[in-house]
Design an enzyme around this catalytic site. Sequence first.
Site, PDB file in Angstrom:
ATOM      1  N   ASP A  52       0.857  -1.188   0.000  1.00  9.06           N
ATOM      2  CA  ASP A  52       0.000   0.000   0.000  1.00  9.06           C
ATOM      3  C   ASP A  52       0.895   1.240   0.000  1.00  9.06           C
ATOM      4  O   ASP A  52       1.521   1.555   1.014  1.00  9.06           O
ATOM      5  CB  ASP A  52      -0.912   0.010   1.237  1.00  9.06           C
ATOM      6  CG  ASP A  52      -1.996  -1.084   1.185  1.00  9.06           C
ATOM      7  OD1 ASP A  52      -1.812  -2.079   0.444  1.00  9.06           O
ATOM      8  OD2 ASP A  52      -3.017  -0.926   1.878  1.00  9.06           O
TER       9      ASP A  52
ATOM     10  N   LYS B  71     -10.353   0.326  -2.237  1.00  9.43           N
ATOM     11  CA  LYS B  71     -10.184   0.068  -0.810  1.00  9.43           C
ATOM     12  C   LYS B  71     -10.451   1.319   0.009  1.00  9.43           C
ATOM     13  O   LYS B  71      -9.604   2.208   0.073  1.00  9.43           O
ATOM     14  CB  LYS B  71      -8.756  -0.444  -0.532  1.00  9.43           C
ATOM     15  CG  LYS B  71      -8.466  -0.666   0.964  1.00  9.43           C
ATOM     16  CD  LYS B  71      -7.100  -1.311   1.215  1.00  9.43           C
ATOM     17  CE  LYS B  71      -6.735  -1.337   2.694  1.00  9.43           C
ATOM     18  NZ  LYS B  71      -5.395  -1.896   2.973  1.00  9.43           N
TER      19      LYS B  71
ATOM     20  N   LYS C 220      -6.954   3.412  -3.051  1.00 11.80           N
ATOM     21  CA  LYS C 220      -7.371   3.391  -1.646  1.00 11.80           C
ATOM     22  C   LYS C 220      -7.565   4.818  -1.172  1.00 11.80           C
ATOM     23  O   LYS C 220      -6.803   5.709  -1.558  1.00 11.80           O
ATOM     24  CB  LYS C 220      -6.279   2.651  -0.867  1.00 11.80           C
ATOM     25  CG  LYS C 220      -6.358   2.702   0.636  1.00 11.80           C
ATOM     26  CD  LYS C 220      -5.287   1.787   1.256  1.00 11.80           C
ATOM     27  CE  LYS C 220      -5.139   2.005   2.751  1.00 11.80           C
ATOM     28  NZ  LYS C 220      -4.040   1.220   3.353  1.00 11.80           N
TER      29      LYS C 220
END
Length: 320
Positions: free
Chosen positions: A157, A256, A220
Amino acid sequence: LTCHCYSTSITGYLEWVLKVRVNTQAVLKRAQQIQGGKVAKKQWQAAWLLKAVTCIDLTTLAGDDTPSNVHRLCMKATQPIRHDLLKSMDMHDKGITTAAVCVYPSRVADAVKSLKAANSSLPVASVATGFPAGQTPLKTRLEEVQMAVEDGATEIDIVINRTLALTGQWRALYDEIRQFREACGDAHMKTILAVGELGTFTNVYKASLVSMMAGSDFIKTSTGKESVNATYPVAIVMVRAIRDYCLRTGYKVGFKPAGGIRTAQESLVWLTLMKEELGDEWLSPHLFRLGASSLLADIERQIYHYVTGRYPAYHELPMA
Ligand SMILES: *[C@@H]1O[C@H](CO)[C@@H](O)[C@H](O)[C@H]1NC(C)=O
Ligand SMILES: *[C@@H]1O[C@H](CO)[C@@H](O)[C@H](O)[C@H]1NC(C)=O
Ligand SMILES: *[C@@H]1O[C@H](CO)[C@@H](O)[C@H](O)[C@H]1NC(C)=O
């Protein structure tokens, strides 16, 4: 959603990025509809909650993370819901786990070790690139990605340089994310936009497109460390960018939301949003993740209630 494939050069894509504008009123209205709308019917809720569990990136990102709390997290991730509860729902042999565990780079090796000892093939995700602010030299950020991958993380991430997005330096942002993409190798890359720091919806939409063009497997919302977390309006903007990108290129990119997602009810709203905006295909861990730490505890509590008709006492459910 049927996606078509047109080949365009990066310049062509960047022209598209420059042109797009997001209609703020329309986004806010849609977000209200989704929040106020119906989520799954009562009898389906338990099934939906289990679905939500399988999409959780069970996360710990604390300064005082240790091998032992990471180990507990991993054990919880491999058995997120008490066995007897799953058994009452006839779901005990369905291999229900969370989607992944998510930790800091320096804790990846601990997580990999714990999961291996438990014979679990659950992926380990690591935040990287100077998470959460991204304020370290590019070289360091790239090395951090490589280190996490070497230690066994199969999902990374990353955070973007917010200044590049805020000042509209889309080509530079693209080039930077491409470098992270390369450093990730075979690991899946989730790109965190830190939407709370991007100013406008139009910027969020553009940053989403650029992140996808540069090869992100997921986009995300937040690090969970900004003052603004995942919100429904921003999510609408991002999932529409995913839809438009898919229609234009044929690539299906995941979404996400993360930061501040705590209740089972919220997880149902998130699933509804995905279903309505992108379709059933985005209701699986392959294309949808919920970044959360305390959400699982509330979901397990609601499932306990569904099965037994009462809420559990504190000691009846092990820690999440
Ligand atoms: C893991 O698998 C090995 C070999 O199949 C087995 O001996 C061991 O007991 C398993 N460990 C756990 C924790 O299930
Ligand atoms: C982020 O981008 C800005 C604008 O180009 C640059 O000045 C800054 O140094 C970058 N931040 C890092 C940590 O590289
Ligand atoms: C955002 O999420 C983090 C992590 O869950 C939480 O600590 C923080 O209080 C949240 N902030 C807001 C403004 O909701």
